[in-house]
Motif scaffolding. Sequence first.
Motif, PDB file in Angstrom:
ATOM      1  N   TYR A 176       0.775  -1.136  -0.103  1.00 19.00           N
ATOM      2  CA  TYR A 176      -0.215  -0.395  -0.236  1.00 19.00           C
ATOM      3  C   TYR A 176       0.766   1.385  -0.294  1.00 19.00           C
ATOM      4  O   TYR A 176       0.478   2.448  -0.480  1.00 19.00           O
ATOM      5  N   SER A 181      -3.400   0.969  -2.610  1.00 19.20           N
ATOM      6  CA  SER A 181      -4.502   0.454  -1.574  1.00 19.20           C
ATOM      7  C   SER A 181      -5.295   1.833  -2.073  1.00 19.20           C
ATOM      8  O   SER A 181      -4.953   2.690  -2.436  1.00 19.20           O
ATOM      9  N   HIS A 183      -7.457   3.319  -0.347  1.00 18.13           N
ATOM     10  CA  HIS A 183      -8.071   3.885   0.884  1.00 18.13           C
ATOM     11  C   HIS A 183      -6.372   4.471   1.877  1.00 18.13           C
ATOM     12  O   HIS A 183      -7.210   4.791   2.438  1.00 18.13           O
ATOM     13  N   SER A 184      -5.251   4.707   0.747  1.00 16.24           N
ATOM     14  CA  SER A 184      -4.297   5.174   1.437  1.00 16.24           C
ATOM     15  C   SER A 184      -2.967   5.758   0.293  1.00 16.24           C
ATOM     16  O   SER A 184      -3.033   4.637  -0.546  1.00 16.24           O
TER      17      SER A 184
END
Length: 276
Positions: A176, A181, A183-184
């Motif tokens: 990530y 990801s 979300h990040s």
Amino acid sequence: METKSNHTKDFACQLQFAPGFPDSQRAGATALAKEYHDVLVSDGLGRQLLVEDGLCVSADNCKGGILVTGINPSGKKKQNFCYSFRAAMQKEQKEQKETKGYWHDKYEEFVKGHDELLPLFSYLDLFPLHEGNQAAFMQSVNASLSLQARIIAVTQREIERLRPRLIIHANAQTAYYWGLSPHSTWMGYNLLPVASAELPDRLGDMCGRIYRIAGPTGFKTDHERVNAEVYVKSSLIGSIFVRHGLYNRPRHAPFRLTSDKVWALFELASRLDTEK
């Protein structure tokens, strides 16, 4: 009065180099290690990590080749030093030890059988601080997102300078940081899966783990990524990214890389680079 130049000299005097580190690379290695050092000493947690763990920087790296990345170096040496990934690989190549260890495993997995690949290899840890317990290390650095971001920013600048054509992130759980990801963001690369139709037969079982850094800039549009003010466009556009892991158990055999697969990945990266 202590000056910036004196501080630089003091740090340079304290910095150690592993056996086999090329003299010609010491100035660049010292500059890179000092970038990390300056980030760490400017932060309370960073100073603590520096004292407890010490810097361990892989710095004899080539441009335009194959970059292997990890999270942080193991061990608790508590001193600042630089080493050469290729020198470590060459030592394994010459000695062919029966005792297995980290460098032995990396040589077996990435190089053995295709020694012509060795000069193309580079290595960087995203966080170049000694700590054998990775879970404990991540717990420490997770206490300060701003410190993580500033360390990652130094690492990303070095990655952009090296412009690798093939990147093997050998820690699948932390991919990530590269931007995988939704979300990040962190480094924020725009990573698109390489379609199975584009993969040669010997890479078919890796479908879903191979990505290409793509798009007009090579980055996501998220302006919260680190170094957003430094890089509008990445030097890595077209590079291949492999989400890998420490597959060191017998049951992991199907997931392990081989030098044949690394060679095929580098050929794929070179072909896609010429087509972009």
